[in-house]
Design a protein around this motif. Structure first.
Motif, short mmCIF file in Angstrom:
data_model
loop_
_atom_site.label_atom_id
_atom_site.label_comp_id
_atom_site.label_asym_id
_atom_site.label_seq_id
_atom_site.Cartn_x
_atom_site.Cartn_y
_atom_site.Cartn_z
N ILE A 181 0.84 -1.19 0.00
CA ILE A 181 0.00 0.00 0.00
C ILE A 181 0.88 1.25 0.00
CG2 ILE A 181 -2.02 -1.09 1.05
CD1 ILE A 181 -1.13 0.05 3.75
N GLY A 182 0.41 2.27 -0.73
CA GLY A 182 1.17 3.51 -0.81
C GLY A 182 0.24 4.70 -0.94
N THR A 183 0.79 5.87 -0.70
CA THR A 183 0.01 7.10 -0.86
C THR A 183 0.86 8.18 -1.50
OG1 THR A 183 -1.51 8.62 0.27
CG2 THR A 183 0.55 8.13 1.40
N THR A 184 0.18 9.09 -2.18
CA THR A 184 0.84 10.24 -2.81
C THR A 184 0.96 11.37 -1.80
OG1 THR A 184 -0.05 9.67 -4.98
CG2 THR A 184 0.71 11.94 -4.67
N ILE A 185 2.16 11.94 -1.70
CA ILE A 185 2.36 13.13 -0.88
C ILE A 185 3.18 14.12 -1.71
CG2 ILE A 185 2.10 12.05 1.37
CD1 ILE A 185 5.15 11.86 1.56
N GLU A 186 2.55 15.19 -2.13
CA GLU A 186 3.22 16.14 -3.00
C GLU A 186 3.87 17.30 -2.27
OE1 GLU A 186 -1.28 17.13 -3.48
OE2 GLU A 186 -0.02 15.51 -2.72
N ASP A 187 3.52 17.49 -0.99
CA ASP A 187 4.08 18.59 -0.21
C ASP A 187 3.95 18.23 1.27
OD1 ASP A 187 1.38 19.02 0.42
OD2 ASP A 187 1.16 20.62 -1.06
N GLN A 188 4.43 19.13 2.13
CA GLN A 188 4.44 18.82 3.56
C GLN A 188 3.03 18.70 4.13
OE1 GLN A 188 7.45 18.29 5.08
NE2 GLN A 188 6.33 17.48 6.83
N LYS A 189 2.11 19.50 3.64
CA LYS A 189 0.73 19.43 4.14
C LYS A 189 0.14 18.06 3.89
CE LYS A 189 -3.87 21.48 3.62
NZ LYS A 189 -4.69 22.55 2.96
N ARG A 190 0.29 17.53 2.67
CA ARG A 190 -0.25 16.22 2.36
C ARG A 190 0.50 15.12 3.12
NH1 ARG A 190 -3.40 19.82 0.15
NH2 ARG A 190 -1.41 20.66 -0.54
N ALA A 191 1.79 15.33 3.38
CA ALA A 191 2.54 14.33 4.15
C ALA A 191 1.95 14.20 5.56
CB ALA A 191 4.01 14.72 4.22
N ARG A 192 1.65 15.33 6.18
CA ARG A 192 1.10 15.30 7.54
C ARG A 192 -0.29 14.67 7.59
NH1 ARG A 192 5.59 15.37 10.18
NH2 ARG A 192 6.76 17.31 10.09
N ILE A 193 -1.02 14.77 6.49
CA ILE A 193 -2.37 14.19 6.44
C ILE A 193 -2.33 12.72 6.05
CG2 ILE A 193 -4.58 14.27 5.21
CD1 ILE A 193 -4.13 17.29 4.87
N ASN A 194 -1.55 12.39 5.03
CA ASN A 194 -1.65 11.06 4.41
C ASN A 194 -0.73 10.00 5.01
OD1 ASN A 194 -3.60 12.03 2.72
ND2 ASN A 194 -2.37 11.97 0.85
N VAL A 195 0.47 10.39 5.44
CA VAL A 195 1.39 9.35 5.91
C VAL A 195 0.90 8.67 7.19
CG1 VAL A 195 3.75 8.82 6.63
CG2 VAL A 195 3.36 10.40 4.73
N PRO A 196 0.44 9.41 8.21
CA PRO A 196 -0.08 8.70 9.39
C PRO A 196 -1.23 7.75 9.05
CG PRO A 196 0.33 10.99 9.93
CD PRO A 196 0.49 10.87 8.43
N ALA A 197 -2.11 8.16 8.12
CA ALA A 197 -3.21 7.27 7.72
C ALA A 197 -2.68 6.02 7.02
CB ALA A 197 -4.17 8.02 6.80
N LEU A 198 -1.65 6.19 6.18
CA LEU A 198 -1.05 5.04 5.51
C LEU A 198 -0.44 4.08 6.53
CD1 LEU A 198 0.03 3.69 2.82
CD2 LEU A 198 2.14 4.99 3.25
N LEU A 199 0.27 4.62 7.51
CA LEU A 199 0.96 3.76 8.46
C LEU A 199 -0.01 3.12 9.45
CD1 LEU A 199 4.26 5.75 9.05
CD2 LEU A 199 3.76 3.93 7.42
N GLU A 200 -1.11 3.78 9.75
CA GLU A 200 -2.16 3.13 10.53
C GLU A 200 -2.70 1.92 9.76
OE1 GLU A 200 -3.23 3.59 13.50
OE2 GLU A 200 -2.97 5.67 14.12
N ALA A 201 -2.89 2.11 8.45
CA ALA A 201 -3.38 0.99 7.63
C ALA A 201 -2.34 -0.12 7.57
CB ALA A 201 -3.71 1.49 6.22
N LYS A 202 -1.07 0.23 7.49
CA LYS A 202 -0.02 -0.79 7.49
C LYS A 202 -0.05 -1.60 8.78
CE LYS A 202 4.97 -1.53 7.27
NZ LYS A 202 6.33 -0.93 7.34
N ALA A 203 -0.22 -0.93 9.91
CA ALA A 203 -0.26 -1.62 11.19
C ALA A 203 -1.46 -2.55 11.29
CB ALA A 203 -0.27 -0.61 12.33
N ASP A 204 -2.58 -2.13 10.71
CA ASP A 204 -3.81 -2.92 10.79
C ASP A 204 -3.84 -4.08 9.81
OD1 ASP A 204 -4.79 -1.31 12.78
OD2 ASP A 204 -6.13 -0.15 11.49
N LEU A 205 -3.30 -3.89 8.60
CA LEU A 205 -3.51 -4.84 7.51
C LEU A 205 -2.30 -5.68 7.16
CD1 LEU A 205 -5.56 -2.52 5.11
CD2 LEU A 205 -6.44 -4.19 6.75
N ALA A 206 -1.11 -5.31 7.63
CA ALA A 206 0.12 -6.06 7.36
C ALA A 206 0.34 -6.30 5.86
CB ALA A 206 0.11 -7.38 8.11
#
Length: 302
Positions: A136-161
């Motif tokens: 699973i991956g997410t697009t982050i084009e700037d710092q604002k999107r990184a702060r929004i999208n990366v934690p959500a991606l890593l929560e999904a990684k922790a849940d779904l392996a």
């Protein structure tokens, strides 16, 4: 669809459906919209029905699976390059059908890249669970999107392996600083999502798409992400520089009368005192960063 993709970070692309709705600045120059909506008129972008592809496309992964069995390798497959696999405007049965194909082709490594990481867990579970051969991956084009999208991606990684989690910083539209989301042995009192970390970083500049003209990327932004990955031991893949390159001085003077000239500051503003940039075209700009081609991939079990 797209046998042996020209995208440097995948072997194939597979599109079980087409169409999407724009949700972030990275979508402004959407190549899929420019091609499948504006040029070929196959699907309408936005709040319009998505279009499921035909039987030939849905059979492609099985051909790739058979070839991978012969070759003894595990090719990467970018799923939904003309859509978003976790788009909640898509018929849920289509995603369930796509996940079923993934489960039946276990030698393929499916790259599920989304601009909607907040949807990953809910929609994956509704489709019968994330296939074991999916990343699973997410697009982050700037710092604002990184702060929004990366934690959500890593929560999904922790849940779904998943096999791994990755970020695509393409088009890179501003500086991004994300060392807290990468491996670091010095972390104490970790946030809840810190048990999961980014496993791969892709970068790339923007290219012209129809009426949308590519925005420049400051070379320091690419270098920063390269160096962050090197410090954390995270594979770094630089896909392309886009349409722009840093301009070289001629006898100490910048030829500011050239067409396509701009000055780009490290914080993303076009202003006096910024780095001189020249629009040279995608082919000339190439893939090298400071004379080096970065082609790293995450490891997956054979």
């Amino acid at each position: 669809m797209a046998e042996n993709s020209a995208i440097s970070w995948t072997r194939h692309t597979w599109n079980p459906w087409m169409g999407c709705t724009k949700i972030s600045p990275a979508c402004d120059g959407c190549y899929a919209e420019a091609m499948m909506d504006k040029r070929y008129h196959k699907v309408q972008w936005g709040n319009a029905p998505r279009v499921r592809t035909g039987a030939h496309t849905w059979n492609d992964p099985f051909r790739w699976q058979r070839q991978a069995e012969k070759d003894g390798d595990r090719p990467f497959v970018f799923c939904a390059s003309l859509a978003d696999i976790f788009d909640n405007q898509v018929d849920p049965q289509w995603r369930a059908d796509a996940f079923d194909v993934m489960r039946k082709t276990p030698r393929l490594v499916y790259l599920l890249l989304t601009k909607r990481p907040q949807n990953i867990v809910k929609l994956a579970e509704a489709a019968g669970g994330l296939p074991s051969n999916a990343a699973i991956g997410t697009t982050i084009e700037d710092q604002k999107r990184a702060r929004i999208n990366v934690p959500a991606l890593l929560e999904a990684k922790a849940d779904l392996a998943p096999l791994f989690a990755f970020v695509s910083c393409e088009p890179l539209l501003g500086p991004i600083n994300i060392p807290e989301y990468m491996p670091n042995p010095l972390w104490n009192d970790l946030p809840s999502w810190k048990s999961a970390e980014i496993d791969w970083v892709i970068t790339g500049g923007e290219t012209d798409q129809g009426d949308h003209k590519a925005r420049p990327t400051h070379p320091a932004w690419f270098r920063s992400l390269r160096d962050q990955c090197a410090a954390a031991g995270v594979p770094f893949h630089h896909k392309q520089n886009g349409e722009w390159l840093p301009l070289q001085a001629n006898d100490g003077e910048w030829p500011t009368d050239l067409p396509g000239f701009c000055r780009l500051t490290p914080d993303g503003d076009r202003a006096d005192g910024g780095w001189p940039m020249q629009k040279v075209g995608k082919k000339f700009a190439g893939r090298e960063l400071d004379g080096v081609t970065h082609d790293a991939f995450p490891e997956v079990a054979a």
